[in-house]
Design an enzyme around this catalytic site. Structure first.
Site, PDB file in Angstrom:
ATOM      1  N   ASP A  13       0.818  -1.224   0.000  1.00 45.10           N
ATOM      2  CA  ASP A  13       0.000   0.000   0.000  1.00 45.10           C
ATOM      3  C   ASP A  13       0.844   1.262   0.000  1.00 45.10           C
ATOM      4  OD1 ASP A  13      -2.299  -1.740   0.410  1.00 45.10           O
ATOM      5  OD2 ASP A  13      -1.632  -1.868   2.483  1.00 45.10           O
ATOM      6  N   LYS A  16       2.139   2.343  -4.972  1.00 48.00           N
ATOM      7  CA  LYS A  16       2.826   1.890  -6.189  1.00 48.00           C
ATOM      8  C   LYS A  16       2.010   2.210  -7.432  1.00 48.00           C
ATOM      9  CE  LYS A  16       2.939  -2.301  -4.610  1.00 48.00           C
ATOM     10  NZ  LYS A  16       2.497  -2.080  -3.234  1.00 48.00           N
ATOM     11  N   LYS A  18       0.182   4.792  -8.180  1.00 52.02           N
ATOM     12  CA  LYS A  18       0.418   6.145  -8.687  1.00 52.02           C
ATOM     13  C   LYS A  18       1.821   6.258  -9.303  1.00 52.02           C
ATOM     14  CE  LYS A  18       1.247  10.650  -6.782  1.00 52.02           C
ATOM     15  NZ  LYS A  18       1.014  11.577  -5.689  1.00 52.02           N
ATOM     16  N   GLY A  40      -4.450  -3.931  -4.295  1.00 54.00           N
ATOM     17  CA  GLY A  40      -5.354  -2.850  -4.647  1.00 54.00           C
ATOM     18  C   GLY A  40      -4.542  -1.630  -4.972  1.00 54.00           C
ATOM     19  N   HIS A  41      -4.697  -1.144  -6.170  1.00 54.37           N
ATOM     20  CA  HIS A  41      -4.017   0.091  -6.530  1.00 54.37           C
ATOM     21  C   HIS A  41      -5.069   1.163  -6.704  1.00 54.37           C
ATOM     22  CE1 HIS A  41      -0.350  -1.923  -7.005  1.00 54.37           C
ATOM     23  NE2 HIS A  41      -0.578  -2.443  -8.181  1.00 54.37           N
ATOM     24  N   THR A 128      -6.721 -12.199   2.422  1.00 56.18           N
ATOM     25  CA  THR A 128      -7.912 -11.486   1.944  1.00 56.18           C
ATOM     26  C   THR A 128      -9.028 -12.463   1.574  1.00 56.18           C
ATOM     27  OG1 THR A 128      -6.839 -11.420  -0.213  1.00 56.18           O
ATOM     28  CG2 THR A 128      -6.709  -9.428   1.126  1.00 56.18           C
ATOM     29  N   ARG A 142       0.963 -28.906  -9.162  1.00 56.35           N
ATOM     30  CA  ARG A 142       0.652 -29.222 -10.564  1.00 56.35           C
ATOM     31  C   ARG A 142      -0.795 -29.682 -10.751  1.00 56.35           C
ATOM     32  NH1 ARG A 142       5.962 -31.826 -10.260  1.00 56.35           N
ATOM     33  NH2 ARG A 142       5.244 -31.685  -8.123  1.00 56.35           N
ATOM     34  N   GLN A 248       1.755  -6.033  -3.707  1.00 51.38           N
ATOM     35  CA  GLN A 248       2.234  -6.218  -2.315  1.00 51.38           C
ATOM     36  C   GLN A 248       3.651  -5.640  -2.193  1.00 51.38           C
ATOM     37  OE1 GLN A 248       1.014  -9.473  -3.739  1.00 51.38           O
ATOM     38  NE2 GLN A 248      -1.006  -8.790  -3.244  1.00 51.38           N
ATOM     39  N   THR A 263       2.562 -12.747   1.802  1.00 55.16           N
ATOM     40  CA  THR A 263       1.673 -13.115   0.711  1.00 55.16           C
ATOM     41  C   THR A 263       2.180 -14.428   0.116  1.00 55.16           C
ATOM     42  OG1 THR A 263       0.473 -12.127  -1.122  1.00 55.16           O
ATOM     43  CG2 THR A 263       2.870 -11.857  -1.155  1.00 55.16           C
ATOM     44  N   THR A 323      -7.598  -0.955   0.046  1.00 53.37           N
ATOM     45  CA  THR A 323      -8.383  -0.781  -1.184  1.00 53.37           C
ATOM     46  C   THR A 323      -9.242  -2.016  -1.438  1.00 53.37           C
ATOM     47  OG1 THR A 323      -6.420   0.307  -2.053  1.00 53.37           O
ATOM     48  CG2 THR A 323      -8.150  -0.131  -3.628  1.00 53.37           C
ATOM     49  N   THR A 325      -9.918  -4.627   0.921  1.00 57.75           N
ATOM     50  CA  THR A 325     -10.703  -5.161   2.041  1.00 57.75           C
ATOM     51  C   THR A 325     -11.389  -4.083   2.887  1.00 57.75           C
ATOM     52  OG1 THR A 325      -8.757  -5.020   3.430  1.00 57.75           O
ATOM     53  CG2 THR A 325      -9.130  -7.125   2.326  1.00 57.75           C
ATOM     54  N   ASP A 357       3.064  14.333   2.464  1.00 58.52           N
ATOM     55  CA  ASP A 357       2.077  15.314   2.944  1.00 58.52           C
ATOM     56  C   ASP A 357       1.409  14.871   4.237  1.00 58.52           C
ATOM     57  OD1 ASP A 357       1.160  13.440   0.787  1.00 58.52           O
ATOM     58  OD2 ASP A 357      -0.824  14.056   1.521  1.00 58.52           O
ATOM     59  N   VAL A 439       3.150  14.136  -2.795  1.00 55.73           N
ATOM     60  CA  VAL A 439       2.691  15.140  -1.823  1.00 55.73           C
ATOM     61  C   VAL A 439       1.169  15.219  -1.792  1.00 55.73           C
ATOM     62  CG1 VAL A 439       4.818  16.514  -1.856  1.00 55.73           C
ATOM     63  CG2 VAL A 439       3.036  16.996  -3.548  1.00 55.73           C
TER      64      VAL A 439
HETATM   65  P1  GDP Z   1      -0.529   0.513  -3.746  1.00 56.90           P
HETATM   66  O1  GDP Z   1      -1.182  -0.804  -3.615  1.00 56.90           O
HETATM   67  O2  GDP Z   1       0.916   0.474  -3.350  1.00 56.90           O
HETATM   68  O3  GDP Z   1      -0.734   1.136  -5.097  1.00 56.90           O
HETATM   69  O4  GDP Z   1      -1.189   1.484  -2.720  1.00 56.90           O
HETATM   70  P2  GDP Z   1      -2.735   1.869  -2.572  1.00 56.90           P
HETATM   71  O5  GDP Z   1      -3.235   2.345  -3.860  1.00 56.90           O
HETATM   72  O6  GDP Z   1      -3.471   0.794  -1.892  1.00 56.90           O
HETATM   73  O7  GDP Z   1      -2.628   3.026  -1.497  1.00 56.90           O
HETATM   74  C1  GDP Z   1      -2.140   4.181  -1.802  1.00 56.90           C
HETATM   75  C2  GDP Z   1      -3.156   5.222  -1.416  1.00 56.90           C
HETATM   76  O8  GDP Z   1      -2.459   6.396  -1.195  1.00 56.90           O
HETATM   77  C3  GDP Z   1      -4.153   5.533  -2.512  1.00 56.90           C
HETATM   78  O9  GDP Z   1      -5.370   5.897  -1.931  1.00 56.90           O
HETATM   79  C4  GDP Z   1      -3.522   6.710  -3.234  1.00 56.90           C
HETATM   80  O10 GDP Z   1      -4.460   7.556  -3.881  1.00 56.90           O
HETATM   81  C5  GDP Z   1      -2.872   7.412  -2.090  1.00 56.90           C
HETATM   82  N1  GDP Z   1      -1.646   8.124  -2.409  1.00 56.90           N
HETATM   83  C6  GDP Z   1      -0.655   7.787  -3.287  1.00 56.90           C
HETATM   84  N2  GDP Z   1       0.341   8.683  -3.231  1.00 56.90           N
HETATM   85  C7  GDP Z   1      -0.025   9.619  -2.298  1.00 56.90           C
HETATM   86  C8  GDP Z   1       0.611  10.775  -1.755  1.00 56.90           C
HETATM   87  O11 GDP Z   1       1.720  11.159  -2.119  1.00 56.90           O
HETATM   88  N3  GDP Z   1      -0.082  11.450  -0.765  1.00 56.90           N
HETATM   89  C9  GDP Z   1      -1.304  11.057  -0.322  1.00 56.90           C
HETATM   90  N4  GDP Z   1      -1.913  11.742   0.639  1.00 56.90           N
HETATM   91  N5  GDP Z   1      -1.910   9.970  -0.803  1.00 56.90           N
HETATM   92  C10 GDP Z   1      -1.292   9.259  -1.778  1.00 56.90           C
END
Ligand code: GDP
Length: 451
Positions: A13, A16, A18, A40-41, A128, A142, A248, A263, A323, A325, A357, A439
């Site tokens: 989480d 990754k 973004k 979950g991304h 999960t 197998r 993960q 995992t 994201t 669960t 941030d 940020v």
């Molecule tokens: P991933 O599985 O590694 O992609 O992570 P997730 O997507 O589960 O969690 C990342 C969460 O942090 C998401 O809700 C993103 O929108 C948020 N996020 C990503 N980068 C930033 C950041 O720089 N600042 C903040 N506040 N939120 C971020």
């Protein structure tokens, strides 16, 4: 970087999704190489939120090819749901390619995952419950059903039948044990519906229905099924950039993480070769993604965990809920002992630090620089023995931190000194440059730092 891996540097989480989305701009192919729909991304684009569980984050770039590699295990119903959801939102999925060698999560894997976790009770791993572990287990035994099997109904039926038999027996045994446990706990007088349900053959486990359903999935997925390793080679050989996206993270790695609280696949950079079908020398660059603090979902050791107001504040400001669960994540200080381990294990070249941030206004910031064992020994590196890790206490360096909101900063020079010093400390400690800083959740809320 013709071949670049993006890997989570902590417990997942890290954001990754973004970072992949940002780096994908330079790539032509984006490949997921392990995991299933337990990842979950979340990507926020112009205020619109996209959540992915299986499809690589690069899908938002219509002109790029997105690959689900052979190392992924996929639930076809979930994948089709994700494809339909994206289409509804106007996202073109024509460039999605699925490895014919990827394994399928079948209904019995989901049932076994749930039954297994329930049986473990307090010892449960916190999976999960989406069938991922049992699916990887069948792959090793197998007994797996692969994506390519969807295209041959006869083989599909034969394989499902072979895999199904031992599962029916295992599920029967688990349900007998469950009933025994309930009885011992004095719950015999509970409404009998669940007990009765245990005795009726589960319609989800009917061979004929399952085969039919999967033949239909095959029809729908056929345009996407491909020889994805070859697709990667062709791109790499032509000097085009391919990004291998891990789900993960390092400390959840099946071999190198905090086993058994890990995992069921290998998220580390080395696994990109196996999970996508390329050679180690195809990888030119490894990006690690770490949050500016630490979080962990589910059970398992987490030395810098904060069970106080600060931890709560991080969770609220960082919206630390899974994201996939919705589970609240445990929060804590940045652990540089663990991060340095992840840097070496993945041989990272570059770090992206996300969610800086979230730390504004938290006060002085602590970073763990060593652990101390219960016996008082100083541990400078991540202990290989789990019992030591469980009882280790972190020792911290304290940095001043910063109070300013930094969501609008777009260059390193815009950041308050306290934020820059914090990044500088991390980078120096682990010996890797920080080249991208998050940020805020939006893709625009990122700072590129030239090295
Ligand atoms: P991933 O599985 O590694 O992609 O992570 P997730 O997507 O589960 O969690 C990342 C969460 O942090 C998401 O809700 C993103 O929108 C948020 N996020 C990503 N980068 C930033 C950041 O720089 N600042 C903040 N506040 N939120 C971020």
């Amino acid at each position: 970087m013709p071949g670049g891996v993006i890997v989570g540097a902590q417990w997942g989480d890290e954001g990754k999704g973004k970072i992949t989305d940002l780096l994908a701009e330079r790539a032509e192919v984006i490949v997921r190489f392990q995991g299933g729909n337990n990842a979950g991304h979340t990507i926020v684009r112009e205020g619109k939120e996209f959540k992915f569980h299986l499809i690589p984050s690069g899908i938002l770039h219509a002109e790029k090819t997105c690959v689900i590699g052979n190392g992924v295990v996929l639930d076809p119903a979930v994948l089709l749901g994700e494809i339909d959801g994206l289409k509804r939102r106007g996202v073109d999925v024509g460039n999605l390619r699925i490895s014919a060698n990827a394994h399928l999560i079948m209904p019995y894997h989901v049932l076994l995952d749930t039954a297994g976790e329930t049986k473990l009770g307090k010892l449960s791993i916190g999976t999960t419950r989406r069938g991922i572990g049992p699916c990887y287990a069948d792959k090793a035994l197998r007994l797996g059903v692969r994506v390519q099997d969807l295209l041959d109904p006869k083989i599909l039926r034969t394989k499902i039948r072979a895999a199904l038999e031992p599962k029916q027996q295992a599920l029967r045994e688990l349900s007998v044990q469950r009933r025994k446990l309930r009885k011992e706990a004095g719950e015999a007088a509970e409404p009998t519906t669940e007990v009765a349900a245990d005795e009726v053959p589960d319609p989800r486990l009917d061979l004929h229905t399952m085969t039919e359903e999967h033949v239909n999935f095959g029809h729908r997925l056929e345009p996407h099924i491909a020889d994805t390793a070859r697709l990667c080679w062709e791109a790499l050989d032509a000097g085009r950039t391919v990004i291998f996206e891990g789900a993960q993270a390092t400390l959840l790695d099946l071999d190198h993480g905090t086993y058994p609280f890990v995992t069921s696949s290998n998220p580390i950079a080395g696994a990109a070769c196996v999970g996508a079908g390329v050679g180690p020398t195809d990888i030119d660059e490894v990006w690690g993604v770490a949050k500016a603090y630490a979080t962990r979902v589910g059970a398992g050791p987490f030395p810098t965990e904060l069970e106080d107001e600060i931890g709560k504040r991080m969770g609220e400001r960082g919206r630390e809920f899974g994201t996939t669960t919705g589970r609240p994540r445990r929060c804590g200080w940045m652990d540089l002992v663990a991060l340095r381990y992840a840097v070496r294990l993945n041989r990272m070249d570059t770090l992206a630090i996300t969610k800086l941030d979230v730390l504004s206004g938290i006060g002085p910031l602590r970073v763990a620089v060593r652990y101390r064992s219960r016996e008082g020994a100083v541990l400078d590196s991540f202990p290989y023995h789990q019992s030591i890790l469980h009882s280790a206490t972190p020792e911290y360096e304290e940095l001043p931190g910063f109070d300013e909101e930094i969501g609008d900063c777009r260059a390193a020079a815009d950041l308050p000194v306290g934020a820059r010093d914090y990044l500088g400390f991390i980078s120096e400690f682990v010996g890797v440059p920080v080249r991208l800083v998050g940020v805020g959740p939006d893709r625009e809320q990122a700072i590129w730092i030239d090295s």
